[in-house]
Design an enzyme around this catalytic site. Structure first.
Site, PDB file in Angstrom:
ATOM      1  CE  LYS A  52     -11.642  46.306 108.986  1.00 21.16           C
ATOM      2  NZ  LYS A  52     -12.390  46.497 107.732  1.00 21.16           N
ATOM      3  CD  GLU A 105      -9.450  42.210 101.854  1.00 25.33           C
ATOM      4  OE1 GLU A 105      -9.678  41.051 101.497  1.00 25.33           O
ATOM      5  OE2 GLU A 105     -10.236  42.876 102.561  1.00 25.33           O
ATOM      6  CB  SER A 144     -14.124  51.625 114.256  1.00 26.47           C
ATOM      7  OG  SER A 144     -13.037  52.460 113.921  1.00 26.47           O
TER       8      SER A 144
END
Lengths: 264, 408
Positions: free
Chosen positions: B96, B118, B385
């Protein structure tokens, strides 16, 4: 054919603005919602906005979010919204109905089929919050073919460069969202509204209605001095759930009195 | 999209990938979206912007992260040679941060002072709060009240980093509702606020922009596998919620016809139970949160609730470019249940000494299913990830280790 132009012509002949009253279809349940809808013209609503319930109303504040949740929980749907419009039409041939909501339920049904069904139910206009001009081509031709007005939203962020793009699809009336925000929260200053309406009139000959943040008869009257219509939604929806149908219709009557007395 | 020689030319100038994507937002936001688009187009072409982005990825995020040969998983699965792309080793523990670095630089370039975002699992919230701390910007994170309970450690992490965390109670109080409230905030604060979307979804230009920032994953894999094996991989596997880690890995390889590409959705309790988050397998095209894409919805077009053990996959939609790659057939999309992901979580932890995120465990679970049927010379890259530290409470509960669950 849409009933909207005739209604504005009538208001203009009476030298007054229109009261546009919003209710959510099926809130809090079908029977109560139909009773309020059917009572709106006698209470003084000139045009009715009928909310189409959706699970994810991104542009709405708490009052209308909760109304949509109640309506869906009680079995509300796009199909039922049109059924309610049709039931209203059985005894009122003159009051325009504009359905307002979000695009996905219409897309799920298919824009062409939906527009035909809406016209058959006696709907006169559409306001689709999340269908800006950049994406509106997939719906507007079908609305037009069925005699339904496509009512566009203009906002404080629609500048002079953008307004012509937004207004290109417009018919019926132009809805001015008076604040950058969601429904039923803060209110714009009267000066800001006056300036915005004047600016819009330089770009369009269509009637201009102002909404978002109008809660009281006094606010509606102030808007009615400059605009062709005042839209009230959250205040009616909140009164309906807190105090019941009679009180909601009493508020509509008070708002109508405010609008009708504004220019005298 | 008319150029049939490439899968990498999208979106078109209006933000469409075939019928997917677009800009389905309220008119109040349209001018802002157009500003973001113009600002990003300028930034993308600006070597100084790209240089600062690359420099922060190297010196702050810790890139390039390794491409690790998974020796014991390869042996256990008995087929393909499996490599793990180690996004778990990034600062803040997941992919991210790559996107957050890119977008915070854009927000600063646009003169914005306040960032909203969000979050579901909290990974994007933590990454956003991190870059806001780094650049001294005000940060407001919308998070579903249900997720706040599930992901308490990440909530506190965001608070420590100086972010305000706003609990969202509307709807089912999960990621979808957090995105609604973030959009409501943006519409109400149009002058000073930048919306830092965490995945390859939302109105154009977000799907393309987030993809571009995440493509560093696939670009590194290409360089690393060439160095380690002397050739391109035969297959790529990644999990998909919104789909940003997968898009980042896949996109640089889309035009390599020899590379098989597989995206893994969350099947929750199972596709036949109706309680899952597999938008492509169990949904159909619709319009939500600014784009047209595959969505979980009922016959009336009402959005239905997603379910996954992994909060990061618990979303009823998927990025529009994935919807297009699905319909075009270039990428295979499959799904993995909660139980299968949990099993893979444990296997990877024990076999490799790497605790994977529950999201990434979905990719591992599918790799486990197919690796055994492939020859030993088959090179498979699985995107790890994120790391699973945030998930230990959830896993303890799921495994019935209640006593242990109370200790972590």
């Amino acid at each position: 054919m849409s009933r909207i132009p005739a209604r504005f012509a009538q208001c203009q002949a009476e030298k007054r603005a229109a009261l546009v009253a919003y209710v959510m279809a099926g809130d809090p349940d079908r029977a109560a919602s139909q009773a309020v809808l059917d009572g709106l013209p006698a209470a003084g609503a000139d045009i009715i906005e009928l909310g189409m319930p959706f699970t994810d109303p991104m542009a709405d504040g708490p009052a209308i979010q909760l109304a949509a949740q109640r309506a869906l929980k009680a079995g509300g749907s796009l199909r039922r919204t049109l059924e309610m419009a049709k039931a209203f039409r059985a005894h009122d041939e003159a009051t325009p109905i504009v359905v307002m909501g979000y695009y996905n339920p219409i897309y799920a049904w298919g824009p062409e089929r939906f527009c035909a069904a809406a016209a058959a139910a006696g709907v006169d206009g559409l306001i689709i919050v999340d269908l800006p001009p950049e994406e509106a081509d997939e719906l507007v031709p079908f609305a037009r073919a069925n005699g339904i007005d496509f009512i566009v939203l203009t906002t404080p962020t629609s500048d002079d460069a953008r307004l012509p793009v937004v207004l290109a699809n417009a018919s019926g009336f132009v809805y001015y969202v008076s604040i950058a925000g969601v429904t039923g929260t803060r209110s714009a200053s009267q000066t800001a509204i006056d300036e915005a309406v004047a600016r819009l009139r330089r770009h369009t000959a269509l009637p201009v209605c102002v909404g978002f943040g109008i809660k009281t008869p006094a606010q509606a009257a102030a808007v009615a001095k400059v605009a062709d219509g005042a839209v009230v939604g959250s205040a009616i929806v909140a009164t309906l759930v807190e105090s019941g149908p009679n009180e909601a219709l009493a508020l509509v009557q008070a708002l109508a009195d405010g609008v009708r007395g504004a220019r005298t | 999209m008319t150029n049939l020689n490439t899968y990498r030319s999208g979106p078109d100038e209006r933000g469409h990938f075939g019928i997917f994507g677009g800009r389905y937002v309220a008119e109040t936001l349209m001018p802002l979206i157009l500003q973001v688009e113009a600002a990003y187009a300028a930034a993308k072409a600006d070597p100084e912007f790209q240089g600062e982005f690359r420099s922060l990825l190297q010196h702050y995020v810790g890139r390039p992260n390794p491409l690790t040969f998974a020796r014991r998983l390869t042996a256990a699965w008995g087929g393909a040679k499996v490599y793990l792309k180690r996004e778990d080793l990034n600062h803040t523990g997941a992919h991210k941060i790559n996107n957050c670095i890119g977008q915070i630089l854009l927000a600063r370039r646009m003169g914005k002072k306040r960032i909203i975002a969000e979050t579901g699992a909290g990974q994007h919230g933590v990454a956003t709060a991190t870059v806001c701390a780094l650049f001294g910007m005000e940060c407001c994170i919308y998070m579903g009240a249900t997720d706040i309970v599930r992901q308490a450690p990440n909530v506190y992490r965001m608070k420590l980093l100086g972010a305000g965390v706003r609990p969202v109670t509307s709807g089912a109080a999960t990621l979808k509702d957090a995105m609604n409230d973030a959009l409501r905030d943006w519409v109400s604060n149009v002058d000073d606020t930048y919306y830092l979307i965490g995945t390859v979804a939302g109105p154009h230009p977000y799907p393309a922009m987030v993809r571009d920032f995440q493509c560093v994953i696939g670009e590194e894999v290409r360089t690393q596998i060439l160095a380690q094996e002397g050739r391109l991989p035969d297959s790529l596997v990644a999990c998909i919620g919104g789909g940003s880690n997968a898009m980042g890995l896949f996109h640089p390889f889309l035009d390599e016809a020899g590379v098989r590409i597989i995206g893994v959705e969350a099947a929750g309790y199972g596709l036949d139970t109706g309680r899952h988050a597999a938008s492509l397998t169990g949904g159909r095209p619709g319009v939500l949160h600014g784009n047209r894409t595959y969505l979980l919805q009922d016959d009336d077009g009402q959005i239905t609730e997603a379910h996954s053990i992994s909060a990061g996959l618990d979303y009823p939609g998927i990025g529009p470019e994935h919807s297009w790659l699905h319909d075009s057939g270039r990428v295979e999309y499959v799904s993995v249940t909660d139980d299968e992901a949990l099993a893979a979580f444990q296997q990877c932890t024990r076999a490799e000494g790497i605790i994977p995120a529950l999201e990434s465990s979905h990719a591992l679970a599918h790799a486990a299913k197919i690796a055994g049927g492939l020859p030993p010379e088959h090179l498979m890259v699985v995107n790890l990830s994120g790391r699973g530290d945030k998930d230990v409470n959830t896993v303890a509960k799921a495994l019935g280790d209640e006593h242990f669950g109370g200790l972590v």
